[in-house]
Scaffold this motif. Structure first.
Motif, PDB file in Angstrom:
ATOM      1  N   GLY A 115       0.813  -1.218   0.000  1.00  0.00           N
ATOM      2  CA  GLY A 115       0.000   0.000   0.000  1.00  0.00           C
ATOM      3  C   GLY A 115       0.846   1.267   0.000  1.00  0.00           C
ATOM      4  N   ILE A 116       1.971   1.240   0.707  1.00  0.00           N
ATOM      5  CA  ILE A 116       2.861   2.410   0.722  1.00  0.00           C
ATOM      6  C   ILE A 116       3.489   2.621  -0.651  1.00  0.00           C
ATOM      7  N   PHE A 117       3.854   1.531  -1.337  1.00  0.00           N
ATOM      8  CA  PHE A 117       4.380   1.683  -2.697  1.00  0.00           C
ATOM      9  C   PHE A 117       3.338   2.288  -3.625  1.00  0.00           C
ATOM     10  N   LEU A 118       2.083   1.919  -3.427  1.00  0.00           N
ATOM     11  CA  LEU A 118       1.008   2.510  -4.224  1.00  0.00           C
ATOM     12  C   LEU A 118       0.879   4.001  -3.923  1.00  0.00           C
ATOM     13  N   ALA A 119       0.966   4.376  -2.649  1.00  0.00           N
ATOM     14  CA  ALA A 119       0.905   5.796  -2.273  1.00  0.00           C
ATOM     15  C   ALA A 119       2.094   6.558  -2.848  1.00  0.00           C
ATOM     16  N   MET A 120       3.265   5.943  -2.863  1.00  0.00           N
ATOM     17  CA  MET A 120       4.449   6.595  -3.426  1.00  0.00           C
ATOM     18  C   MET A 120       4.299   6.788  -4.937  1.00  0.00           C
ATOM     19  N   ALA A 121       3.645   5.827  -5.597  1.00  0.00           N
ATOM     20  CA  ALA A 121       3.394   5.981  -7.035  1.00  0.00           C
ATOM     21  C   ALA A 121       2.467   7.167  -7.277  1.00  0.00           C
ATOM     22  N   PHE A 122       1.465   7.341  -6.420  1.00  0.00           N
ATOM     23  CA  PHE A 122       0.569   8.492  -6.529  1.00  0.00           C
ATOM     24  C   PHE A 122       1.351   9.791  -6.309  1.00  0.00           C
ATOM     25  N   ASP A 123       2.256   9.785  -5.338  1.00  0.00           N
ATOM     26  CA  ASP A 123       3.089  10.966  -5.077  1.00  0.00           C
ATOM     27  C   ASP A 123       3.917  11.331  -6.307  1.00  0.00           C
ATOM     28  N   ARG A 124       4.543  10.326  -6.935  1.00  0.00           N
ATOM     29  CA  ARG A 124       5.347  10.600  -8.129  1.00  0.00           C
ATOM     30  C   ARG A 124       4.471  11.073  -9.291  1.00  0.00           C
ATOM     31  N   TYR A 125       3.264  10.520  -9.398  1.00  0.00           N
ATOM     32  CA  TYR A 125       2.350  10.938 -10.465  1.00  0.00           C
ATOM     33  C   TYR A 125       1.995  12.414 -10.315  1.00  0.00           C
ATOM     34  N   VAL A 126       1.625  12.830  -9.104  1.00  0.00           N
ATOM     35  CA  VAL A 126       1.261  14.228  -8.878  1.00  0.00           C
ATOM     36  C   VAL A 126       2.477  15.132  -9.091  1.00  0.00           C
ATOM     37  N   ALA A 127       3.653  14.704  -8.588  1.00  0.00           N
ATOM     38  CA  ALA A 127       4.858  15.526  -8.694  1.00  0.00           C
ATOM     39  C   ALA A 127       5.246  15.782 -10.141  1.00  0.00           C
ATOM     40  N   ILE A 128       4.998  14.819 -11.024  1.00  0.00           N
ATOM     41  CA  ILE A 128       5.443  14.951 -12.418  1.00  0.00           C
ATOM     42  C   ILE A 128       4.318  15.443 -13.330  1.00  0.00           C
ATOM     43  N   CYS A 129       3.118  14.932 -13.128  1.00  0.00           N
ATOM     44  CA  CYS A 129       2.009  15.284 -14.027  1.00  0.00           C
ATOM     45  C   CYS A 129       1.268  16.555 -13.609  1.00  0.00           C
ATOM     46  N   ASP A 130       1.375  16.920 -12.339  1.00  0.00           N
ATOM     47  CA  ASP A 130       0.712  18.144 -11.865  1.00  0.00           C
ATOM     48  C   ASP A 130       1.606  18.829 -10.821  1.00  0.00           C
ATOM     49  N   TYR A 221       2.542   4.699 -13.648  1.00  0.00           N
ATOM     50  CA  TYR A 221       3.818   4.942 -14.329  1.00  0.00           C
ATOM     51  C   TYR A 221       3.645   5.063 -15.838  1.00  0.00           C
ATOM     52  N   VAL A 222       2.643   4.416 -16.398  1.00  0.00           N
ATOM     53  CA  VAL A 222       2.353   4.639 -17.821  1.00  0.00           C
ATOM     54  C   VAL A 222       1.990   6.102 -18.041  1.00  0.00           C
ATOM     55  N   MET A 223       1.172   6.655 -17.166  1.00  0.00           N
ATOM     56  CA  MET A 223       0.787   8.067 -17.276  1.00  0.00           C
ATOM     57  C   MET A 223       1.984   8.983 -17.035  1.00  0.00           C
ATOM     58  N   ILE A 224       2.850   8.585 -16.096  1.00  0.00           N
ATOM     59  CA  ILE A 224       4.059   9.372 -15.833  1.00  0.00           C
ATOM     60  C   ILE A 224       4.958   9.391 -17.064  1.00  0.00           C
ATOM     61  N   PHE A 225       5.166   8.230 -17.691  1.00  0.00           N
ATOM     62  CA  PHE A 225       6.038   8.156 -18.860  1.00  0.00           C
ATOM     63  C   PHE A 225       5.467   8.953 -20.030  1.00  0.00           C
ATOM     64  N   LYS A 226       4.141   8.955 -20.161  1.00  0.00           N
ATOM     65  CA  LYS A 226       3.527   9.770 -21.207  1.00  0.00           C
ATOM     66  C   LYS A 226       3.821  11.245 -20.974  1.00  0.00           C
ATOM     67  N   ALA A 227       3.708  11.667 -19.703  1.00  0.00           N
ATOM     68  CA  ALA A 227       3.991  13.068 -19.383  1.00  0.00           C
ATOM     69  C   ALA A 227       5.462  13.395 -19.624  1.00  0.00           C
ATOM     70  N   VAL A 228       6.350  12.472 -19.283  1.00  0.00           N
ATOM     71  CA  VAL A 228       7.789  12.696 -19.446  1.00  0.00           C
ATOM     72  C   VAL A 228       8.149  12.788 -20.923  1.00  0.00           C
ATOM     73  N   MET A 229       7.543  11.920 -21.755  1.00  0.00           N
ATOM     74  CA  MET A 229       7.850  11.938 -23.189  1.00  0.00           C
ATOM     75  C   MET A 229       7.412  13.237 -23.848  1.00  0.00           C
ATOM     76  N   GLY A 230       6.506  13.954 -23.187  1.00  0.00           N
ATOM     77  CA  GLY A 230       6.067  15.236 -23.733  1.00  0.00           C
ATOM     78  C   GLY A 230       6.986  16.391 -23.405  1.00  0.00           C
ATOM     79  N   LEU A 231       8.015  16.160 -22.601  1.00  0.00           N
ATOM     80  CA  LEU A 231       8.961  17.221 -22.266  1.00  0.00           C
ATOM     81  C   LEU A 231       9.838  17.548 -23.469  1.00  0.00           C
ATOM     82  N   GLY A 232      10.340  18.766 -23.479  1.00  0.00           N
ATOM     83  CA  GLY A 232      11.009  19.282 -24.663  1.00  0.00           C
ATOM     84  C   GLY A 232      12.352  18.662 -24.986  1.00  0.00           C
ATOM     85  N   THR A 233      13.204  18.403 -24.005  1.00  0.00           N
ATOM     86  CA  THR A 233      14.569  17.966 -24.276  1.00  0.00           C
ATOM     87  C   THR A 233      14.862  16.618 -23.606  1.00  0.00           C
ATOM     88  N   PRO A 234      15.813  15.847 -24.155  1.00  0.00           N
ATOM     89  CA  PRO A 234      16.206  14.578 -23.529  1.00  0.00           C
ATOM     90  C   PRO A 234      16.736  14.769 -22.107  1.00  0.00           C
TER      91      PRO A 234
END
Length: 317
Positions: A115-130, A221-234
């Motif tokens: 459950g904590i790993f799931l919460a950490m995934a949510f934290d990373r999602y918010v930090a990167i996608c919003d 993480y699929v949603m995170i990777f989609k957001a990351v791929m939309g960034l401008g530079t490598p």
């Protein structure tokens, strides 16, 4: 100690075999196991101390890391002291209530960790996608509630397991548990009578926790990777993904040993019993050992603070 009833027993205690088939090597096996347990305790206590002392680390990701450290200490301490007592002193006997308590702590805190790993995934999602709303969404109060929710879920899911054994399965064919700790299925398979409810409940909890949690983490993480791929530079992509690398490594360290142990137990009928038991012990020891290493190596703030503490301690006073 027991009452006989049609070749079945009413035990007041059980007998843990340690590592079946390797009894002659128990004293030698105690060396790597005690070393790994010591590393797990020192590593997780160090993580807790470093995060407590460094105010810049008082952020959601590191609060979740503290929760992981506490969980890993509970998981390893639930099994290792008894296992080492078996190795060193032949203390194989375990009271029925102590056995059920150990079972609860092992399965409950493994569920809480997922459950904590799931919460950490949510934290990373918010930090990167919003990112603009990260601090307002993941406040200290919200982090605390997520941790409490993971704990309550573990208690609610696992609490019935020892209760069902206590109330539904009073009779056993033997007192000898061919395992190093009181694992749920290892106890249930010895019982006389109908164990269908226990079996289905155990499998249902395994599905809810491991399968659904891992799927939810994968979706995040699929949603995170989609957001990351939309960034401008490598460079921006690599830097953003770098903030997730420690979490991804910790997830793999947690889920892969459990998956390997479960698959070996279910389908590895030709695998020797001592391999099953060693794998079951490793999946409770590997995450507590590797989580502090992963975060210390991959997280610059933790690494720098740890080195600063070591340097301060080494200076003459």
């Amino acid at each position: 100690m027991f009452i006989s009833n049609n070749a079945c027993l009413v035990p007041s205690s059980f007998w843990l075999t340690g590592i079946p088939g390797l009894e002659s090597l128990h004293i030698w096996l105690s060396i790597p196991f005690s070393s790994m347990y010591l590393v797990a305790v020192v590593g997780n206590v160090t993580i807790l101390a470093v995060i407590k002392m460094e105010r810049s680390l008082h952020q959601p990701m590191y609060f979740f890391l503290c929760m992981l450290a506490v969980i890993d200490l509970v998981l390893s301490t639930s099994t290792m002291p008894k296992l080492l007592a078996i190795f060193w002193f032949g203390a194989c006997n375990i009271d029925l209530d102590a056995c059920l308590t150990q079972m609860f702590f092992i399965h409950c805190f493994a569920t809480v960790e997922s459950g904590i790993f799931l919460a950490m995934a949510f934290d990373r999602y918010v930090a990167i996608c919003d990112p603009l709303h990260h601090t307002s969404v993941l406040t200290h109060a919200v982090v605390g509630r997520l941790g409490l929710a993971a704990l309550l879920r573990g208690v609610l899911y696992i609490g019935p397991l020892p209760l069902m054994i206590r109330l539904r399965l009073p009779l056993y064919r033997t007192q000898i548990i061919a395992h190093s700790y009181c694992e749920h299925m290892a106890v249930v398979t010895m019982a006389c009578g109908d164990t269908t409810v226990n079996n289905f409940y155990g499998m249902g909890i395994g599905f809810l926790v491991l399968i659904l949690d891992s799927l939810a983490i994968t979706v995040s993480y699929v949603m995170i990777f989609k957001a990351v791929m939309g960034l401008g530079t490598p460079e921006a992509r690599l830097k953003t993904l770098g903030t997730c690398s420690s979490h991804i490594c910790a997830i793999l360290v947690f889920y892969i040993p459990i998956a390997v142990s479960s698959l070996t137990h279910r389908f590895g009928h030709d695998v020797p019993p001592h391999i099953h038991i060693l794998l079951a012990n490793f999946y409770l020891l590997i995450p507590p050992i590797l989580n502090p290493v992963v975060y210390a190596v991959r997280t610059k703030q933790i690494r720098e603070r740890f080195l600063h503490i070591l340097k301060a301690e080494s200076q003459p006073k």
